[in-house]
Design an enzyme around this catalytic site. Structure first.
Site, PDB file in Angstrom:
ATOM      1  CB  SER A  38      -0.886   0.002   1.256  1.00  5.04           C
ATOM      2  OG  SER A  38      -1.449   1.267   1.461  1.00  5.04           O
ATOM      3  CD  GLU A  93      -1.916   5.055   5.507  1.00 10.08           C
ATOM      4  OE1 GLU A  93      -2.464   5.634   4.551  1.00 10.08           O
ATOM      5  OE2 GLU A  93      -1.899   5.519   6.660  1.00 10.08           O
ATOM      6  CE1 TYR A 149      -4.084  -1.708   5.527  1.00 10.52           C
ATOM      7  CE2 TYR A 149      -3.091   0.374   4.823  1.00 10.52           C
ATOM      8  CZ  TYR A 149      -3.667  -0.848   4.519  1.00 10.52           C
ATOM      9  OH  TYR A 149      -3.819  -1.215   3.203  1.00 10.52           O
TER      10      TYR A 149
HETATM   11  P1  NAP Z   1     -11.417  -4.617   1.801  1.00 10.27           P
HETATM   12  O1  NAP Z   1     -12.559  -4.334   0.881  1.00 10.27           O
HETATM   13  O2  NAP Z   1     -11.393  -3.992   3.140  1.00 10.27           O
HETATM   14  O3  NAP Z   1     -11.321  -6.212   1.971  1.00 10.27           O
HETATM   15  C1  NAP Z   1     -10.507  -6.783   2.961  1.00 10.27           C
HETATM   16  C2  NAP Z   1     -10.676  -8.283   2.898  1.00 10.27           C
HETATM   17  O4  NAP Z   1      -9.838  -8.892   3.905  1.00 10.27           O
HETATM   18  C3  NAP Z   1     -12.104  -8.786   3.183  1.00 10.27           C
HETATM   19  O5  NAP Z   1     -12.435  -9.772   2.230  1.00 10.27           O
HETATM   20  C4  NAP Z   1     -11.981  -9.400   4.571  1.00 10.27           C
HETATM   21  O6  NAP Z   1     -12.869 -10.485   4.789  1.00 10.27           O
HETATM   22  C5  NAP Z   1     -10.564  -9.950   4.508  1.00 10.27           C
HETATM   23  N1  NAP Z   1     -10.030 -10.274   5.826  1.00 10.27           N
HETATM   24  C6  NAP Z   1     -10.061  -9.509   6.953  1.00 10.27           C
HETATM   25  N2  NAP Z   1      -9.539 -10.184   8.003  1.00 10.27           N
HETATM   26  C7  NAP Z   1      -9.160 -11.403   7.530  1.00 10.27           C
HETATM   27  C8  NAP Z   1      -8.581 -12.553   8.130  1.00 10.27           C
HETATM   28  N3  NAP Z   1      -8.275 -12.589   9.436  1.00 10.27           N
HETATM   29  N4  NAP Z   1      -8.338 -13.634   7.353  1.00 10.27           N
HETATM   30  C9  NAP Z   1      -8.677 -13.617   6.045  1.00 10.27           C
HETATM   31  N5  NAP Z   1      -9.232 -12.559   5.408  1.00 10.27           N
HETATM   32  C10 NAP Z   1      -9.474 -11.469   6.145  1.00 10.27           C
HETATM   33  O7  NAP Z   1     -10.032  -4.238   1.069  1.00 10.27           O
HETATM   34  P2  NAP Z   1      -9.734  -3.876  -0.458  1.00 10.27           P
HETATM   35  O8  NAP Z   1      -9.975  -2.422  -0.661  1.00 10.27           O
HETATM   36  O9  NAP Z   1     -10.389  -4.872  -1.334  1.00 10.27           O
HETATM   37  O10 NAP Z   1      -8.154  -4.059  -0.496  1.00 10.27           O
HETATM   38  C11 NAP Z   1      -7.572  -5.321  -0.778  1.00 10.27           C
HETATM   39  C12 NAP Z   1      -6.156  -5.336  -0.231  1.00 10.27           C
HETATM   40  O11 NAP Z   1      -5.398  -4.308  -0.816  1.00 10.27           O
HETATM   41  C13 NAP Z   1      -6.043  -5.119   1.282  1.00 10.27           C
HETATM   42  O12 NAP Z   1      -4.958  -5.888   1.739  1.00 10.27           O
HETATM   43  C14 NAP Z   1      -5.715  -3.647   1.400  1.00 10.27           C
HETATM   44  O13 NAP Z   1      -5.029  -3.400   2.611  1.00 10.27           O
HETATM   45  C15 NAP Z   1      -4.849  -3.450   0.179  1.00 10.27           C
HETATM   46  N6  NAP Z   1      -4.832  -2.109  -0.397  1.00 10.27           N
HETATM   47  C16 NAP Z   1      -6.002  -1.507  -0.733  1.00 10.27           C
HETATM   48  C17 NAP Z   1      -5.981  -0.262  -1.342  1.00 10.27           C
HETATM   49  C18 NAP Z   1      -7.260   0.430  -1.734  1.00 10.27           C
HETATM   50  O14 NAP Z   1      -7.202   1.635  -2.021  1.00 10.27           O
HETATM   51  N7  NAP Z   1      -8.385  -0.276  -1.840  1.00 10.27           N
HETATM   52  C19 NAP Z   1      -4.750   0.356  -1.618  1.00 10.27           C
HETATM   53  C20 NAP Z   1      -3.581  -0.318  -1.277  1.00 10.27           C
HETATM   54  C21 NAP Z   1      -3.620  -1.556  -0.686  1.00 10.27           C
HETATM   55  P3  NAP Z   1     -14.267 -10.306   5.593  1.00 10.27           P
HETATM   56  O15 NAP Z   1     -15.224  -9.699   4.617  1.00 10.27           O
HETATM   57  O16 NAP Z   1     -14.629 -11.704   5.970  1.00 10.27           O
HETATM   58  O17 NAP Z   1     -13.975  -9.427   6.769  1.00 10.27           O
HETATM   59  O1  G4F Z   2     -10.754   6.663   2.482  1.00  4.85           O
HETATM   60  P1  G4F Z   2      -9.773   6.566   3.587  1.00  4.85           P
HETATM   61  O2  G4F Z   2     -10.232   5.928   4.843  1.00  4.85           O
HETATM   62  O3  G4F Z   2      -8.489   5.863   2.967  1.00  4.85           O
HETATM   63  P2  G4F Z   2      -6.944   5.820   3.410  1.00  4.85           P
HETATM   64  O4  G4F Z   2      -6.760   6.114   4.834  1.00  4.85           O
HETATM   65  O5  G4F Z   2      -6.187   6.654   2.434  1.00  4.85           O
HETATM   66  O6  G4F Z   2      -6.608   4.275   3.197  1.00  4.85           O
HETATM   67  C1  G4F Z   2      -7.018   3.593   2.013  1.00  4.85           C
HETATM   68  O7  G4F Z   2      -6.006   3.716   1.046  1.00  4.85           O
HETATM   69  C2  G4F Z   2      -4.759   3.075   1.390  1.00  4.85           C
HETATM   70  C3  G4F Z   2      -3.780   3.323   0.229  1.00  4.85           C
HETATM   71  O8  G4F Z   2      -3.056   4.505   0.465  1.00  4.85           O
HETATM   72  C4  G4F Z   2      -5.028   1.605   1.602  1.00  4.85           C
HETATM   73  F1  G4F Z   2      -3.855   0.957   1.842  1.00  4.85           F
HETATM   74  C5  G4F Z   2      -6.008   1.416   2.742  1.00  4.85           C
HETATM   75  O9  G4F Z   2      -6.284   0.026   2.899  1.00  4.85           O
HETATM   76  C6  G4F Z   2      -7.304   2.140   2.393  1.00  4.85           C
HETATM   77  O10 G4F Z   2      -7.892   1.473   1.287  1.00  4.85           O
HETATM   78  O11 G4F Z   2      -9.262   8.039   3.967  1.00  4.85           O
HETATM   79  C7  G4F Z   2      -8.736   8.914   2.992  1.00  4.85           C
HETATM   80  C8  G4F Z   2      -8.515  10.287   3.618  1.00  4.85           C
HETATM   81  C9  G4F Z   2      -7.738  10.249   4.945  1.00  4.85           C
HETATM   82  O12 G4F Z   2      -6.788  11.259   4.924  1.00  4.85           O
HETATM   83  C10 G4F Z   2      -8.799  10.547   5.997  1.00  4.85           C
HETATM   84  O13 G4F Z   2      -8.305  11.203   7.162  1.00  4.85           O
HETATM   85  O14 G4F Z   2      -9.784  10.850   3.933  1.00  4.85           O
HETATM   86  C11 G4F Z   2      -9.714  11.464   5.204  1.00  4.85           C
HETATM   87  N1  G4F Z   2     -11.064  11.554   5.752  1.00  4.85           N
HETATM   88  C12 G4F Z   2     -11.707  12.717   6.077  1.00  4.85           C
HETATM   89  N2  G4F Z   2     -12.909  12.462   6.587  1.00  4.85           N
HETATM   90  C13 G4F Z   2     -11.888  10.546   6.044  1.00  4.85           C
HETATM   91  C14 G4F Z   2     -13.059  11.104   6.575  1.00  4.85           C
HETATM   92  N3  G4F Z   2     -11.735   9.206   5.904  1.00  4.85           N
HETATM   93  C15 G4F Z   2     -12.782   8.419   6.274  1.00  4.85           C
HETATM   94  N4  G4F Z   2     -12.661   7.082   6.100  1.00  4.85           N
HETATM   95  N5  G4F Z   2     -13.940   8.928   6.818  1.00  4.85           N
HETATM   96  C16 G4F Z   2     -14.125  10.267   6.990  1.00  4.85           C
HETATM   97  O15 G4F Z   2     -15.175  10.715   7.475  1.00  4.85           O
END
Ligand code: NAP
Ligand code: G4F
Length: 341
Positions: free
Chosen positions: A137, A139, A161
């Site tokens: 990520s 992050e 995280y």
């Molecule tokens: P998400 O929608 O939050 O999905 C997370 C998944 O992890 C869910 O299927 C959840 O299953 C599963 N999980 C949680 N705890 C677990 C455990 N103990 N054992 C097995 N599975 C478990 O995340 P996403 O947005 O699809 O992201 C996919 C991956 O990419 C994550 O690793 C995230 O950190 C990473 N990532 C995401 C972004 C982004 O912007 N979306 C960016 C960079 C990296 P349940 O439904 O059963 O809880």
């Molecule tokens: O949507 P967010 O919660 O995403 P964040 O923290 O960037 O993390 C996501 O992206 C990462 C990749 O860089 C992934 F690795 C991670 O798993 C996840 O998918 O928040 C985005 C921004 C933050 O700066 C937060 O402080 O939005 C700001 N924010 C402002 N108000 C809020 C809110 N975020 C959330 N969730 N809810 C609010 O009300």
């Protein structure tokens, strides 16, 4: 007995952890369209999201295991005998990681180690036949050391995280170096879609905008509006995951659009899309949504992914916002029995 994957097998098998999440769903569709047999790891004894997968993705075979339980991962690999493993499972919500840091370290960090160990155990110590993808990520860059961020930008995580993801990334590289595993790490910047969880800011905003436009909600409470993110479309980003595992050599890749927008920009674009230009009337700031430490700005340089994988994003910022708002308008109107013009 060690399992060796048969790459001459006509149909390839993929195991996806995190199948119920946003990326798991898009990746499952992509792999299915490429004629893979798709297996999804599902945790818990009565997972509430199992029906979604069974209904919308009937081609996915579900396997029970948990990233916190090594023996369940070994059993899952023995059962599936995958050619490719995509580790998308994680506690992925940064805000939650501050409140449940130990759980996050265990699942998001140590879970990667357990899965790599399971691959070594099941595939044999020279068992680099299973190709492994780790969902790293942006992050991890946290308090960024340079902009834009590349594969060689030093990490400075700002949340439990982010710390757990740094461990997951480093241990993936270490297992590749130490044991010759075909292990790739995709350093993905924020990617969104109509399937994004409602806890993340983009979907929280698009859903609230839809409900406000339909007269179902009056206000939207948010935290810090200043942070900037490099937001892309999840459907584009799972392509890059797959492409990484099709290379001759494993590696690490930044996946990003190269453009950055503030949370305020996102809010503005979402309200404007439904003709509400005066969004300040509806948005409240609530200290509950501020974080103990913030990531102020992220913007990625995906040159390596573009040149080596041929990957580039297809959906721009405005189109992404429009796609999500339109989806939520239809969803919320449908639930409320409102007919859209
Ligand atoms: P998400 O929608 O939050 O999905 C997370 C998944 O992890 C869910 O299927 C959840 O299953 C599963 N999980 C949680 N705890 C677990 C455990 N103990 N054992 C097995 N599975 C478990 O995340 P996403 O947005 O699809 O992201 C996919 C991956 O990419 C994550 O690793 C995230 O950190 C990473 N990532 C995401 C972004 C982004 O912007 N979306 C960016 C960079 C990296 P349940 O439904 O059963 O809880
Ligand atoms: O949507 P967010 O919660 O995403 P964040 O923290 O960037 O993390 C996501 O992206 C990462 C990749 O860089 C992934 F690795 C991670 O798993 C996840 O998918 O928040 C985005 C921004 C933050 O700066 C937060 O402080 O939005 C700001 N924010 C402002 N108000 C809020 C809110 N975020 C959330 N969730 N809810 C609010 O009300």
């Amino acid at each position: 007995m060690p399992v060796t994957c048969d790459y001459s097998r006509r149909v390839r098998r993929a195991l996806i952890t995190g199948i119920t999440g946003q990326d798991g769903q898009y990746l499952a569709e992509l792999l299915h369209s490429k004629n893979y047999e798709v297996f999804g790891l599902i945790k818990g004894q009565n997972n509430p999201r199992i029906d979604l997968i069974r209904t919308e993705f009937p081609f996915v075979e579900l396997v029970s295991a948990d990233l916190q339980d090594l023996s369940s991962l070994v059993a899952a690999l023995e059962q599936v005998q995958p050619d490719e493993v995509y580790n998308l499972g994680a506690i992925s919500f940064v805000a939650l990681s501050f409140k449940q840091a130990e759980l996050t370290a265990n699942v998001t960090g140590l879970g990667v180690l357990r899965l790599l160990e399971a691959i070594r155990m099941v595939g044999g110590s020279s068992g680099n036949r299973i190709r492994f993808y780790q969902a790293s990520s942006s992050e991890m860059f946290g308090k960024v050391r340079e902009s834009p961020q590349t594969e060689s930008t030093p990490f400075y995580p700002r949340s439990p995280y982010g710390c757990a993801k740094v461990f997951g990334h480093d241990i993936t590289v270490n297992y590749r170096d130490s044991y010759g595993l075909f292990a790739c790490s995709g350093i993905l910047f924020n990617h969104e879609s109509p399937r994004r969880g409602i806890e993340f800011v983009t979907r929280k905003v698009t859903n609230a905008v839809a409900r406000i436009k339909l007269g179902l909600q009056e206000t939207l409470a948010l935290g810090n509006l200043d942070p900037r993110r490099d937001w892309g479309f999840a459907g584009d980003y799972v392509q890059a995951m797959w492409q990484m595992l099709q290379q001759d050599e494993p590696g690490d890749y930044v996946v990003a659009t190269g453009h950055t927008h503030s949370v305020r920009d996102f809010v503005d674009a979402a309200f404007r899309h439904v003709g509400l230009d005066d969004w300040e009337r509806f948005v409240l700031q609530d200290p509950r949504f501020f974080r103990p430490a913030e990531v102020d700005v992220l913007v990625g340089d995906a040159t390596k992914a573009r040149t080596e994988l041929g990957w580039k994003p297809q959906v721009d910022f405005e189109s992404l916002v429009a796609m999500m708002v339109d989806h939520d308008l239809n969803l919320e109107a449908g639930k409320a029995g409102i007919e859209l013009p």
